[in-house]
Structures are given as structure tokens and as C-alpha cells.
Design a protein around this motif. Structure first.
Motif, PDB file in Angstrom:
ATOM      1  N   SER A 141       0.810  -1.216   0.000  1.00 37.08           N
ATOM      2  CA  SER A 141       0.000   0.000   0.000  1.00 37.08           C
ATOM      3  C   SER A 141       0.842   1.265   0.000  1.00 37.08           C
ATOM      4  CB  SER A 141      -0.911   0.009   1.228  1.00 37.08           C
ATOM      5  OG  SER A 141      -0.146   0.111   2.417  1.00 37.08           O
ATOM      6  N   GLY A 142       2.094   1.110   0.388  1.00 37.50           N
ATOM      7  CA  GLY A 142       2.936   2.290   0.542  1.00 37.50           C
ATOM      8  C   GLY A 142       2.833   2.921   1.912  1.00 37.50           C
ATOM      9  N   TYR A 143       1.919   2.408   2.726  1.00 36.47           N
ATOM     10  CA  TYR A 143       1.736   2.897   4.087  1.00 36.47           C
ATOM     11  C   TYR A 143       2.114   1.806   5.077  1.00 36.47           C
ATOM     12  CZ  TYR A 143      -1.064   6.433   1.689  1.00 36.47           C
ATOM     13  OH  TYR A 143      -1.483   7.416   0.856  1.00 36.47           O
ATOM     14  N   GLY A 144       2.462   2.203   6.256  1.00 37.01           N
ATOM     15  CA  GLY A 144       2.779   1.229   7.288  1.00 37.01           C
ATOM     16  C   GLY A 144       3.971   1.681   8.101  1.00 37.01           C
ATOM     17  N   SER A 146       9.836  -4.142   8.175  1.00 35.48           N
ATOM     18  CA  SER A 146       8.740  -3.584   7.393  1.00 35.48           C
ATOM     19  C   SER A 146       7.450  -4.239   7.834  1.00 35.48           C
ATOM     20  CB  SER A 146       8.970  -3.829   5.896  1.00 35.48           C
ATOM     21  OG  SER A 146       7.783  -3.577   5.155  1.00 35.48           O
ATOM     22  N   LYS A 152       5.139  -4.961   6.136  1.00 39.17           N
ATOM     23  CA  LYS A 152       4.659  -5.867   5.092  1.00 39.17           C
ATOM     24  C   LYS A 152       4.509  -7.272   5.660  1.00 39.17           C
ATOM     25  CE  LYS A 152       6.069  -7.920   0.644  1.00 39.17           C
ATOM     26  NZ  LYS A 152       4.832  -7.613  -0.115  1.00 39.17           N
TER      27      LYS A 152
END
Length: 361
Positions: free
Chosen positions: A230-233, A246, A248
């Protein structure tokens, strides 16, 4: 796990969100080794990260070789195993009616990983997880390992590990289930979790049986995680701007719990399997055990020849009931061993760190 504080992440797998607390860890792959019957240690492993606990995951700890003596073939096995520094230390036993002198033949094979202990960061920037792992201070990203798969599965004889997990490198399979009839066995040759039955068959055992509702968490090691899709986190980088964590992937969440497996050698002549149930030590409510093979047992089918009674030698798997585990007979070696002259069951002394399923499901 009480979801009342900490940083909440939702990994790309869409599973249960995870609260990052002081149990946040990383796992490392240190190497694999063949253990010889005429030796007691093997080196060549990556150095164990500072402040970490070794995790030995044996693929198998017994070998039965071809022989011509009517009293039985040569057999080599491991009765204890540990890790020290960058060496695997073990006790190998060798039984051969023709000779008591061990040969340079393989007695077992094991993979070695490590899990970081709790520690406080020394640097003064970034997200601080007090008593967690020092992700900001990791300098060698080849030591990193994260959860790359989690699911509840049913095993009908065999379940294949997804290829995208295998492609990420060396892995540990943690599992939690309840079944006292059929054992689970991790077959690294085919990258599959297998169950076994028919221990009175002429083969010693047959791949089959059903084990339902198995919670599986797979940790893959030796790669730097990419960013969330998503590019967020949440992303943590070290001083060299390398990604060391990450969101992810779920991290390894370890509360310093482990199974302390005691060793034994049983020379009983009876049929049936030997069980020695062990509960975990430490703070864990729903323990998951690393799937591995910690010894050997025998099948029940007997064949008499030259005044000897023979039964098939089996590699051991694991059974789980509640929070307790035991080694149990599983995969057939396809080789016969003489009753009384060879052990009925062997269990290697070993410590197996366990994680808590409540974080992941």
C-alpha cells in the motif's frame, strides 16, 4: 496477548493485526550441517548474533545403512545436540554387529537458526520498542527473518509449503494442533508437512491420516523486507539506510518460551511407540512448536530371520495435545533393525524455542 497498547500493524497478508510489544524479535539462519558418526561437532556456521538463543531444527537424526550381518545393519544416530558459538555440538552413537568403531558416515542432518533475546536500544533515534529487538542497530541484513506465511490448514497425508515461501530462502515451520493419532513430520526434501499412519504395515508406516485445524506460521530468513504494498505502514531502517523491519510482514513474536526436550534411548522389545510428553517453559499461552525430527522409533510389523526378529526403523515426528508435545513414530527409513540389538526409540536432548499462536490468529 492483550491488545491494549503498543503499535498496531496490519501486514500485507490480511491476517490478524499485530500489536508490536516487547516480544518483537527477528530470526536468523546460521547454516546447515551433516553430523558424522565418528565426530562430535561441526563448524562453519555464521556467528550467532549477540544476545540470541540458538534454534536447532533437525531434519533427521538417524541413518540405517546396508549390511550383510544377519544380526542387523550398521546404524548411526544422534542422542544429544546443542549449539555453541558457531559450532553444532552433538553426541553420535554407532551400532554395528560387525564393528564398534564408528565410521565417517552421516548420522543426522540439522538446520540452525537463532532468535534474538530482549534488549534495550543504545541509539537515540527512531521507534523504540523497549526490551524488544534492536532493529535499528542491525548491521548485517542477511540475519533478518520474518513471518512470511500464516494460516489454518488441514493435512490429509501431505500439505505442500507454498513456493513463494520456499523461494524466500531458509525457513522454520511453527505449528499448533491437537491430534494424538497421527504425527506431523516436516519433509524438507519435498517441502511438505506430512502425517503418517499404518504403523503395523510391512513398510513400517504409510503417508496418510488426517490432521485438521493446524495453525501454521512460517518464518523465512536471510532477506531484507520490501515496503508494504500500500505504501503505508511502519518501516525501520538502520544507520546505513537499509530496511531492517517492514510491516509488510509480521515479525517473530517470542516471549522467551521453549520446550526442554530430554534425551533417552529405549531398547524395549515390545511393539507400540514410546511417548514422553513435555510442556513448555516460560510465558506462553498457545505454544507453537518448530516442526522437526528429534530421533527414531520402530514400526510394529515383525519379520523373523536367522533367529532374529526385525522391525522397520522410522524417523520420529511430533504429536501435540493441548500445550504438550511428544516425539512419535513417523516417516519410514525403509530399513529393518533387529529387536533388542538396536534401540526401539531414541529421543535427542534439545531445546526448542516456541512462539505464541495468540499473536497471529
Amino acid at each position: 496477548m492483550a491488545d491494549i497498547y503498543g503499535v498496531r500493524i496490519t501486514p500485507d497478508d490480511g491476517g490478524k493485526p499485530i500489536i508490536l510489544d516487547a516480544s518483537m524479535r527477528y530470526a536468523s539462519y546460521l547454516g546447515s550441517a551433516s553430523m558424522l558418526a565418528n565426530a562430535g561437532s561441526v563448524g562453519g556456521f555464521k556467528s550467532q548474533p549477540v544476545n540470541s538463543k540458538p534454534l536447532i531444527v533437525p531434519r533427521n537424526l538417524v541413518r540405517v545403512y546396508l549390511g550383510t550381518n544377519p544380526a542387523g545393519p550398521p546404524m548411526a544416530y544422534i542422542s544429544s545436540i546443542s549449539f555453541n558459538g558457531n559450532s553444532l555440538v552433538y553426541t553420535a552413537k554407532y551400532r554395528n554387529p560387525d564393528s564398534n568403531t564408528p565410521q565417517a558416515i552421516e548420522a543426522g542432518f540439522a538446520d540452525v537458526f537463532s532468535v534474538s533475546y530482549a534488549a534495550n536500544p543504545s541509539v537515540e533515534y527512531g521507534v523504540r520498542i523497549t526490551n524488544g529487538s534492536n532493529f535499528m542497530e542491525i548491521g548485517d541484513i542477511s540475519y533478518l527473518g520474518f513471518v512470511t506465511y500464516r494460516a489454518v490448514i488441514n493435512i490429509n497425508g501431505s500439505w505442500s509449503i507454498p513456493s513463494d515461501v520456499v523461494n524466500l530462502g531458509n525457513y522454520i515451520v511453527f505449528a499448533r494442533w491437537s491430534n494424538t493419532d497421527n504425527p506431523l513430520y516436516l519433509d524438507r526434501g519435498s517441502n511438505a508437512i506430512k502425517s503418517y499412519t499404518a504403523f503395523g504395515s510391512t513398510q513400517g508406516s504409510i503417508e496418510g491420516g488426517t490432521v485438521n485445524n493446524v495453525q501454521v506460521v512460517i518464518v523465512s530468513c536471510g532477506f531484507s523486507p520490501s515496503l508494504p504494498v500500500s505504501g503505508y505502514g511502519m518501516v525501520i531502517r538502520n544507520a546505513s539506510n537499509q530496511v531492517t523491519y517492514s510491516s509488510k510482514y509480521p515479525p517473530v513474536m517470542w516471549t522467551d518460551a521453549y520446550y526442554d526436550i530430554g534425551g533417552y534411548e529405549n531398547f524395549d522389545g515390545s511393539t507400540g511407540e514410546v511417548q514422553s510428553w513435555v510442556n513448555p517453559t516460560g510465558s506462553v499461552s498457545q505454544p507453537m512448536v518448530p516442526l522437526c525430527s528429534l530421533g527414531t522409533q520402530r514400526g510394529d510389523y515383525s519379520r523373523n530371520n536367522n533367529n532374529y526378529s526385525f522391525r522397520i526403523c522410522l524417523e520420529s515426528g511430533l504429536k501435540m495435545n493441548g500445550n504438550a508435545i511428544t516425539t512419535a513414530r513417523a516417516k519410514s527409513t525403509g530399513r529393518e533393525i533387529a529387536v533388542y540389538n538396536f534401540p526401539k526409540a531414541i529421543q535427542a536432548a534439545c531445546q526448542l524455542p516456541c512462539i505464541d499462536a495468540s499473536y497471529y490468529f
